[in-house]
Design a protein around this motif. Structure first.
Motif, mmCIF file in Angstrom:
data_model
loop_
_atom_site.group_PDB
_atom_site.id
_atom_site.type_symbol
_atom_site.label_atom_id
_atom_site.label_comp_id
_atom_site.label_asym_id
_atom_site.label_seq_id
_atom_site.Cartn_x
_atom_site.Cartn_y
_atom_site.Cartn_z
ATOM 1 N N MET A 1 -6.131 -23.168 -15.815
ATOM 2 C CA MET A 1 -6.909 -24.331 -15.225
ATOM 3 C C MET A 1 -7.665 -23.817 -14.227
ATOM 4 O O MET A 1 -8.881 -24.197 -14.268
ATOM 5 N N LYS A 5 -12.092 -24.357 -14.063
ATOM 6 C CA LYS A 5 -12.608 -24.974 -12.803
ATOM 7 C C LYS A 5 -13.658 -23.952 -12.369
ATOM 8 O O LYS A 5 -14.667 -24.622 -11.907
ATOM 9 N N ILE A 9 -17.573 -25.160 -11.909
ATOM 10 C CA ILE A 9 -18.218 -24.795 -10.601
ATOM 11 C C ILE A 9 -19.453 -23.970 -10.810
ATOM 12 O O ILE A 9 -20.542 -24.295 -10.341
ATOM 13 N N ARG A 127 -15.721 -19.480 -5.938
ATOM 14 C CA ARG A 127 -14.939 -20.067 -7.207
ATOM 15 C C ARG A 127 -13.967 -19.456 -7.687
ATOM 16 O O ARG A 127 -13.400 -19.710 -8.743
#
Length: 128
Positions: A1, A5, A9, A127
């Motif tokens: 995940m 993500k 971002i 990130r």
């Protein structure tokens, strides 16, 4: 995940940078009628820009490494401007209302601006 993500971002940051570029850099326009169309266009342009950079930039750096050495890396401004202009052309072919007027100053300054904004926001958002 975590990978997904980070990718989302990065996509959001790039779309935000493109939106800011349309506000700050003369010659970069986004002609949309609604907020939904604006956001959709910015996300799609960010995807196009990411794909163009991911595919072409390594090839260009490999083939033109002599020019990068000869100009101490300043040729990267020209290459990034051309890739930015290519992104605008692809967006136009796809029917997106995003347009860059020309290579100088719009494409070069736009590529420089988007690069700096994504770098700053990426560092702030961390990130990884």
């Amino acid at each position: 995940m975590g990978f997904l993500k980070g990718l989302l971002i990065r996509l959001a940051v790039t779309a935000l940078a493109f939106w800011l570029a349309t506000l700050v850099i003369p010659g970069i326009t986004l002609d949309s009628d609604s907020a939904t169309e604006t956001v959709t266009t910015l996300v799609l342009v960010a995807i196009i820009f990411g794909v163009v950079n991911a595919v072409l930039q390594p090839i260009i750096k490999t083939v033109g490494c002599g020019f990068y050495l000869l100009t101490l890396g300043l040729i990267a401004l020209v290459v990034n401007g051309l890739l930015f202009l290519l992104t605008s052309w692809i967006a136009d072919q796809a029917g997106l209302p995003f347009h860059v007027d020309g290579f100088w100053p719009a494409a070069v300054l736009g590529a420089l601006f988007v690069g700096i904004v994504t770098w700053i926001l990426g560092a702030l958002l961390d990130r990884d």
